[in-house]
Design a protein around this motif. Structure first.
Motif, mmCIF file in Angstrom:
data_model
loop_
_atom_site.group_PDB
_atom_site.id
_atom_site.type_symbol
_atom_site.label_atom_id
_atom_site.label_comp_id
_atom_site.label_asym_id
_atom_site.label_seq_id
_atom_site.Cartn_x
_atom_site.Cartn_y
_atom_site.Cartn_z
ATOM 1 N N ARG A 1 4.999 -1.690 -3.112
ATOM 2 C CA ARG A 1 4.099 -1.155 -2.271
ATOM 3 C C ARG A 1 3.780 0.378 -2.450
ATOM 4 N NH1 ARG A 1 1.411 -2.965 2.619
ATOM 5 N NH2 ARG A 1 1.103 -1.094 4.021
ATOM 6 N N THR A 2 4.838 1.239 -2.110
ATOM 7 C CA THR A 2 4.578 2.415 -2.411
ATOM 8 C C THR A 2 4.236 3.084 -3.702
ATOM 9 O OG1 THR A 2 7.063 2.789 -2.290
ATOM 10 C CG2 THR A 2 5.733 2.726 -0.155
ATOM 11 N N ASN A 3 4.116 4.509 -3.882
ATOM 12 C CA ASN A 3 4.303 4.931 -5.251
ATOM 13 C C ASN A 3 5.732 5.266 -5.717
ATOM 14 O OD1 ASN A 3 4.795 7.467 -4.034
ATOM 15 N ND2 ASN A 3 3.145 8.541 -4.738
ATOM 16 N N GLN B 1 0.642 13.240 -2.059
ATOM 17 C CA GLN B 1 0.918 12.627 -3.337
ATOM 18 C C GLN B 1 -0.247 13.112 -4.425
ATOM 19 O OE1 GLN B 1 3.913 11.084 -3.546
ATOM 20 N NE2 GLN B 1 3.967 12.299 -1.808
ATOM 21 N N ASN C 1 8.309 6.877 -3.233
ATOM 22 C CA ASN C 1 8.401 6.009 -2.030
ATOM 23 C C ASN C 1 7.576 6.338 -0.968
ATOM 24 O OD1 ASN C 1 9.354 3.501 -0.794
ATOM 25 N ND2 ASN C 1 11.280 4.634 -0.199
ATOM 26 N N VAL C 2 6.222 6.719 -1.027
ATOM 27 C CA VAL C 2 5.151 7.093 -0.183
ATOM 28 C C VAL C 2 3.989 6.148 -0.264
ATOM 29 C CG1 VAL C 2 3.550 8.797 0.524
ATOM 30 C CG2 VAL C 2 5.608 9.685 -0.393
ATOM 31 N N ASP C 3 3.865 5.803 0.853
ATOM 32 C CA ASP C 3 2.519 4.903 1.162
ATOM 33 C C ASP C 3 1.347 5.594 0.923
ATOM 34 O OD1 ASP C 3 0.400 3.013 2.005
ATOM 35 O OD2 ASP C 3 2.028 1.841 3.511
ATOM 36 N N GLY D 1 3.628 2.130 -8.936
ATOM 37 C CA GLY D 1 4.147 1.125 -8.090
ATOM 38 C C GLY D 1 3.728 -0.190 -8.496
ATOM 39 N N HIS E 1 -1.582 0.109 -2.808
ATOM 40 C CA HIS E 1 -0.383 -0.708 -2.825
ATOM 41 C C HIS E 1 -0.075 -1.393 -4.140
ATOM 42 C CE1 HIS E 1 -1.048 -0.471 1.706
ATOM 43 N NE2 HIS E 1 -0.414 0.564 1.493
ATOM 44 N N ASP F 1 -1.470 8.569 3.556
ATOM 45 C CA ASP F 1 -1.410 10.098 3.035
ATOM 46 C C ASP F 1 -2.776 10.677 2.961
ATOM 47 O OD1 ASP F 1 0.157 12.262 1.715
ATOM 48 O OD2 ASP F 1 -0.503 11.689 -0.083
ATOM 49 N N ASN G 1 -2.495 3.291 -8.112
ATOM 50 C CA ASN G 1 -0.869 3.439 -7.755
ATOM 51 C C ASN G 1 -0.486 2.644 -8.906
ATOM 52 O OD1 ASN G 1 1.623 3.614 -7.163
ATOM 53 N ND2 ASN G 1 1.582 2.202 -5.332
#
Length: 345
Positions: free
Chosen positions: A159-161, A176, A164-166, A139, A96, A170, A136
């Motif tokens: 927080r996400t990349n 990703q 916009n994926v956590d 982010g 994150h 994943d 990341n």
């Protein structure tokens, strides 16, 4: 080994005197008067320069670029010790992007290990220590392609990349590039025995109203090899004792779930890696301002990261981790989150 521990303790004693009042123990409560000075944090360019220098300086380190982020930034893997017969621990930070202080701690440990002194030579003969110090980077610097106005307070990080994926949701689908690189070029390429997945959480999480400086948890999903689960608990025991014994904070049990999509569970199940989630207070940015800790709190949290990492390395190197007492898990209290706080992991 013993000299390394003595030196570390001496450094910690000095730091405890040098930090501002309230910056040790459980740390200061968030009071709205602290501000993050992001100029003191390591930029992505500086991070890459530091790991390159460490690898060039050290006789025991190698730098590998395992892939690129969505925006094309390099993802470094720094390897200290490369004897496949030795146990290997991997420290993973900043899944994150807004959870940055752990990375600052990892960089301090990297700098310490990069010295070609006898203690490090002895460590390299007994343990391999791998770092993915910022998985990341997009982010971390807020270089994303989505509206963050309802997501972060100051626009420093997400927080996400960039998609916009956590990333910590994943680890099964691997959609990703950051996670594909981690799995294909680290977890599947090397025999990893232990992995610590570092995160941050809400700044005011508590045990019965008493503020905690962090929380830990072993894999809790079904199907994990019992021997791997026990190794995970032993790793937690070593890192818990390192923080508690030195008075650097109050650690609790993290109230995590059993989803295989997160690193703590999925990597233990898929790769038989002993994993530990280690969460610390404070984020560089969050829509909830109480989750953000300022400069006064940064010092002791970074040192909490350094102390726990050093302890894990030493215990694996001298094999004392194999005798670590895991019974504390049975009585370790579970933290609670105060209203409007964002949980971690």
């Amino acid at each position: 080994m013993k000299k390394t521990l003595v030196t570390l303790l001496a450094v910690l004693m000095f730091l405890s005197m040098a930090l501002p009042a309230g910056a040790v123990g459980k740390g200061p409560n968030y009071n709205g008067n602290e501000t993050i000075n992001d100029s003191r944090l390591t930029s992505n360019e500086d991070l890459m320069a530091q790991v390159e220098r460490a690898a060039e300086r050290s006789d025991f380190m190698e730098l590998e670029i395992i892939g690129q982020s969505v925006k094309g930034r390099d993802l470094p893997l720094l390897k200290f010790g490369t004897n496949p017969d030795n146990p290997t621990i991997l420290f993973l930070t900043q899944q994150h992007g807004n959870e940055v202080l752990i990375t600052e701690g990892a960089l301090q440990v990297i700098r310490s290990l990069s010295n070609n002194r006898r203690q490090n030579a002895e460590l390299a003969e007994n343990v391999n220590v791998f770092f993915v110090p910022r998985i990341n980077p997009d982010g971390a610097i807020g270089d994303v392609d989505f509206d963050t106005s309802d997501y972060v307070a100051g626009g420093l990080a997400t927080r996400t990349n960039a998609n916009n994926v956590d990333l910590n949701r994943d680890h099964n689908e691997l959609t990703q590039p950051e996670n594909i690189a981690l799995h294909e070029n680290v977890l599947q390429a090397y025999d990893i025995d232990y992995l610590v997945d570092f995160h941050h959480q809400g700044a005011r999480s508590a045990i019965d109203g008493e503020l905690v400086s962090g929380s830990i948890l072993h894999p809790t999903n079904e199907g994990v090899d019992p021997a791997v689960a026990e190794m995970s608990k032993q790793l937690g025991s070593v890192m818990y004792d390192s923080v508690e014994d030195r008075g650097w904070g109050l650690l609790a049990k993290y109230p995590g779930g059993d989803a295989n999509t997160i690193a703590r569970n999925g990597l233990a199940f898929d790769y038989d890696i002993a994993t530990l989630l280690f969460e610390m207070r404070g984020m560089i940015d969050n829509v909830n301002e109480s989750a953000v800790l300022g400069q006064k709190s940064n010092g002791y949290l970074i040192q909490q990261a350094v102390v726990s990492m050093e302890a894990a390395i030493e215990a694996i190197a001298d094999r004392s981790i194999e005798d670590a007492d895991t019974s504390f898990w049975d009585t370790l209290e579970t933290q609670s989150f105060l209203p409007q706080e964002e949980e971690g992991e």
